[in-house]
Scaffold this active site. Structure first.
Site, short mmCIF file in Angstrom:
data_model
loop_
_atom_site.label_atom_id
_atom_site.label_comp_id
_atom_site.label_asym_id
_atom_site.label_seq_id
_atom_site.Cartn_x
_atom_site.Cartn_y
_atom_site.Cartn_z
CE LYS A 247 1.60 -5.68 2.86
NZ LYS A 247 1.51 -4.21 2.63
CB SER B 223 -1.88 -2.89 4.20
OG SER B 223 -0.83 -2.71 3.27
CB SER C 104 0.75 0.05 3.26
OG SER C 104 -0.62 0.40 3.14
#
Lengths: 485, 482
Positions: A76, A152, A176
């Site tokens: 990420k 997210s 998330s």
């Protein structure tokens, strides 16, 4: 190749059926061919990946290495990776080449030998539930390209669900990891607060953030979480406690396991289709020997308001460093210091980030601190107490991950509060600091449904164990979106 | 100088004292002064995205030491808080400090005023925090240079109660605090380098008034002299304003040493709301009584205790003891001289306070840079003690040592300064002098006692000053007797 589990990939590497370099080429080709439809990667790192794969192949040739040696992995874009752009989904860091690597990155690549394919798209500064706030554009759900993948960690889940990476790291502050995993048919785990180092993980809300994994199975997730976990002297909030054998613990039977069903989680607000899928899963787990009972987490309705005071407050503080002075976006042609700040931050941050900074600044300000931030932290204790009481009676807590399946792109962008309510089931675990994961448990109109398991502190092994046992008895998690098969 | 008649000044001092740890309070970057800009700014110092603070244990221990030395309470549990404001030399946009729960609180410092009066100044609190970087304007056109070497250096901020009433009291308090932190080994006390910085809060009120007046803060006054001047000016200014019918504005002021005045910097009314909250990246710090005792065991002897001990142990005057204990390094020097020479401590004291300090002050040197080491001085005193040289010759030896000509023994050898103690040789010299000066001999023997000194002088001259004065006196008396 991209359908192989990490275990089978590792076996294949050792049996010399293929090399890490071949694996990497395979994924790089898929990313090249398919990611334009998803927008899951912000930065692909082919050269780095190739040299890392070559190095991994050399280690494997010597008969050395571990379960992740040579396994490709996506990061990420919230984890600082030395020498690679780390943009955190924001224009503010579009020009930021990290001068150091996060501990998680070091552990996975330098220590465990995984090979980084690139950096995944995400909601800006991890603030969002749909990956629609990213400076780099929205990510599409591989199951339906007109829908959001969740956020997210939208890029991480889209990449793994579409077979562009076998596994990806992600982070979870209010859901998330779990929410996007649920919307894309993946297994996503957020460990106990303090289990995984936050050093090098760009901070959103310091007391809530945790790094974790999104994968196609609990076993895959276990391999990666094992390598990520552990005490870090560079992180004062990391816990000095040995890491359990997460793989070794997968095989235990769930017979006799006591699982609580919070009545507050099965009330209005949960879509019928999702409810139905979860009921089936409960029946399956019962068949495997688990015992269910109703529990109450009476302070649940306070979770979202508490979170939306604490998280923005900490975010407003953590994002104060983005001022255009030392790194990141600096506005051009400024004449005064005030202009430097206002324009750099005004230009660098998107609307949602600015919104949360303002809320956070407000709740910390003189005259409001006691009523908002202090009060929210006190309520947080009540939410934690609900779980403490629950875990005196049950081993795990089960509930939905989301209220419904993936929604359409743009459906909630005009209504921030509606967007915030996406996190209604996931937020409590962050506030309490307990570990939680989401596993696929069915489909509604072709869209995945996720089921959430929450455990007591440091009980990641048990969570993964139950998820794994469930996945031995069911095959929801093995399905892949047709378009990316 | 006190406040104008009928008025009373109320003064509180805030000192920012840099702790001399090797690395910064929350990271491993070095803290040494004087490095090239931004060469001691690691990722944590720079506030890079993703970095986290880790507390430097030495900084904590130094803060506890300070608390113990001022009789303060040490918090069992203290908390770091974020203090937010935007400024380029503050990398994170917040300073990690302590707010509601500081490490040290409720201490005091007793100061001595003129006339031997002692006054107790309360110390409200001392808390740990990180220093900011430096903004440099010189050499930059239309821009400001930011040097972050200093950012992250550990500080304790020491806040006094508003118990101080005059500029002189303020200076006495500052000097004593300064001496203390250097003695404790927690601060190098270098005010020019910014290791010890003072902000003065000043207000005035009519004598007998219950409430405090509005106060101003004068920042960064970095010498004792300037603090005195700044406070005196500010007291005068405030009284003038009020007597003219005006009001004091709560504001921050800067002292201009050239003009000897303070001037307004910014109005504190509009000052930042710092939005303090406990730093979620740091755990509360727990200090047990066991920890405190361990730290207490490492405390050095403090100035007052040392001074009193010198008076008792070495039979020195309070004045001499105070001079010798003003700096820990000097006290150690003196005690080494006493131990290594076996000479009378009072004699040692004279040599150190008069001869050595006199010379060092003239040369602008500190005791640490003295060309004459404690060992060298002890060695010389031993030569007086074993009568190799006289006290008078020793003065010459001392000058030579100061000039770097070696230690006492090598100088005595090189210059042939060994005292003549051989009585036969002295008698011969006396006989010689007596023979050469029959007139004076006759005069002395007929009653002119004052001529004794003449004969002593002649004998010393004849022996190049090397004859043992006591022997000369004794033998001359014998021989000159009628």
């Amino acid at each position: 190749m991209h359908r192989l589990s990490i275990r089978d990939m590792g076996a294949g590497l050792r049996a010399k059926k293929f090399s890490s370099s071949e694996l990497v080429e395979h994924y790089l080709r898929r990313i090249q061919a398919l990611d334009s439809r998803l927008n899951s990667f912000v930065t692909v790192t082919p050269d780095r990946a190739r040299s890392a794969a070559a190095a991994a192949d050399a280690i494997l040739a010597r008969g050395e290495g571990g379960p992740l040696t040579g396994i490709p992995l996506a990061q990420k874009d919230i984890f600082c990776t030395e020498g690679v752009r780390t943009a955190c989904g924001s224009k503010m860091l579009d020009n930021f080449i990290a001068p150091y690597s996060a501990t998680v990155v070091k552990k996975l690549h330098d220590d465990a030998g995984a090979v980084m394919l690139g950096k995944c798209n995400m909601d800006e500064f991890a603030m969002g539930s749909s990956n629609e706030t990213s400076f780099y554009g929205p990510v599409k759900n591989p199951w339906d390209l007109t829908r959001v993948p969740g956020g997210s960690s939208g890029g991480s889940v889209a990449a793994v669900a579409a077979g562009l990476a076998p596994v990806a790291t992600a982070t979870d502050t209010g859901g998330s990891i779990r929410q996007p995993a649920a919307l894309t048919n993946l297994t996503g785990i957020k460990p106990t607060y303090g289990r995984v180092s936050r050093y090098g993980m760009i901070a959103f809300a310091s007391s809530l953030d945790q790094a974790g994994v999104v994968a196609r199975s609990a076993e895959d997730a276990a391999f990666v979480l094992q390598a990520m976990s552990g005490f870090d002297p560079l992180d004062s909030t990391s816990v000095d406690r040995p890491v359990d054998d997460l793989i070794g613990g997968l095989g235990k039977s769930v017979k006799g396991l006591k699982i609580g069903l919070p009545k507050e989680y099965f009330a209005d607000g949960l879509a019928t289709g999702a409810r139905a899928a979860i009921d089936v899963a409960i029946a399956e787990l019962t068949r495997l020997g688990a015992e269910f009972r109703e529990i109450s987490l009476p302070n649940s309705p306070l979770s979202v308001p508490t979170y939306y005071v604490v998280a923005p407050a900490e975010a407003s503080s953590n994002l104060a460093r983005f001022d255009g002075v030392r790194y990141g976006h600096r506005a051009e042609g400024v004449k005064t210091l005030e202009e430097l700040y206002k324009r750099s931050r005004g230009e660098g941050f998107g609307a949602e980030v600015q919104r949360r900074i303002m809320i956070g600044t407000y709740v910390l300000s003189h005259g409001y601190y006691d009523d908002y931030y202090l009060k929210a932290q006190q309520v947080r204790k009540l939410i934690y107490e609900d779980f403490r009481r629950a875990f005196a009676d049950v081993d795990l807590v089960l509930g939905p991950t989301t209220t419904d399946v993936a929604f359409k792109l743009g459906a909630k962008t005009n209504d921030p509060v509606a967007m915030y309510l996406n996190d209604i089931y996931t937020i409590a675990a962050n506030l309490a600091g307990i570990p939680a994961l989401s596993v696929p448990c069915g489909f509604v109109d072709g869209l995945p449904v996720g089921l959430q398991l929450m455990g007591n502190f440091f009980d990641e092994a048990r969570l993964l164990n139950v998820a794994h046992q469930y996945q031995q008895a069911t095959d929801w998690h093995t399905r892949a979106p047709k378009e990316f098969a | 100088m006190s406040a104008p008649a009928g008025w009373e000044a109320v003064i509180g001092l805030e000192i920012h004292c840099q702790l001399q740890t090797k690395s910064k309070i929350f990271s491993g970057a070095a803290t040494a002064y004087g490095a090239a800009p931004n060469t001691q700014a690691d990722a944590v110092t720079l506030g890079m995205p993703g970095v986290l603070p880790v507390l430097n244990g030495d900084a904590l221990r130094m803060a506890v030491k300070f608390g113990l030395s001022v009789g303060a309470q040490i918090a069992e549990r203290c908390v770091f808080a974020r203090k937010h404001y935007f400024y380029p030399d503050l990398p994170k946009g917040y300073q990690i400090s302590q707010y509601e729960l500081p490490i040290v609180f409720k201490g005091h410092m007793d100061i001595e005023l003129d006339g031997g009066v002692t006054k107790r100044i309360g110390i409200t609190r001392a808390h740990l925090e990180e220093d900011a970087g430096k903004s440099l304007h010189e050499g930059f056109i239309g821009q400001t240079g930011i040097d972050l070497n200093r950012a992250g250096t550990p500080l304790i901020e020491i806040v006094s109660e508003p118990d101080i009433r005059t500029a002189a009291e303020a200076v006495a308090y500052l000097k004593k605090l300064h001496q203390l932190v250097v003695y404790l080994g927690i601060c190098d006390g270098n005010m020019q380098e910014g290791s010890f910085r003072c902000d003065a809060n000043v207000s005035v009120r009519k004598i007998g008034a219950e409430k405090f007046g509005t106060r101003t803060e004068t920042k960064n006054v970095n010498s004792f002299r300037y603090v005195e001047k700044a406070i005196e000016y500010e007291i005068g200014r405030q009284v003038e304003v009020i007597e003219a019918g005006g009001k004091i504005i709560q504001e921050t002021r800067l002292f201009d040493p050239g003009l000897g005045e303070t001037r307004s910097m910014r109005v504190k009314e509009d000052a930042n709301d710092y939005r303090y909250f406990p730093d979620p990246d740091l755990l509360p710090v727990v200090v047990t009584s066991g920890d405190i005792e361990k730290i207490r065991a490492t405390m050095p002897e403090l100035p007052e205790a040392k001074r009193d001990r010198f008076v008792a142990q070495y039979e020195l005057t309070k004045y001499d003891a105070a001079v010798l204990t003003a700096e820990a390094a000097l006290a150690t020097f003196y005690e080494t001289v006493v131990k290594d020479s076996g000479a009378d401590p009072k004699i040692c004291a004279n040599w150190v306070t008069t001869d050595l300090l006199g010379a060092l002050n003239k040369a602008g040197k500190e005791i640490g840079d003295s060309p004459v080491t404690a060992g060298m001085l002890a060695g010389m005193l031993n030569r007086i003690g074993d009568k190799t040289i006289s006290g008078k010759i020793a003065k010459d030896v001392f000058e030579a040592m100061l000039a770097g000509e070696g230690d006492a023994d090598s100088i005595i050898k090189a210059k042939g300064l060994v005292q003549i103690t051989d009585e036969g040789a002295i008698e011969k010299a006396i006989d010689d002098v007596m023979t050469k000066n029959p007139g004076q001999l006759a005069d002395y023997r007929s009653g002119k006692d004052k001529l004794f000194g003449f004969f002593v002088g002649q004998v010393m001259k004849a022996t190049q000053g090397k004859a043992n004065p006591d022997a000369v006196n004794r033998l001359l008396k014998q021989k000159l007797a009628p």
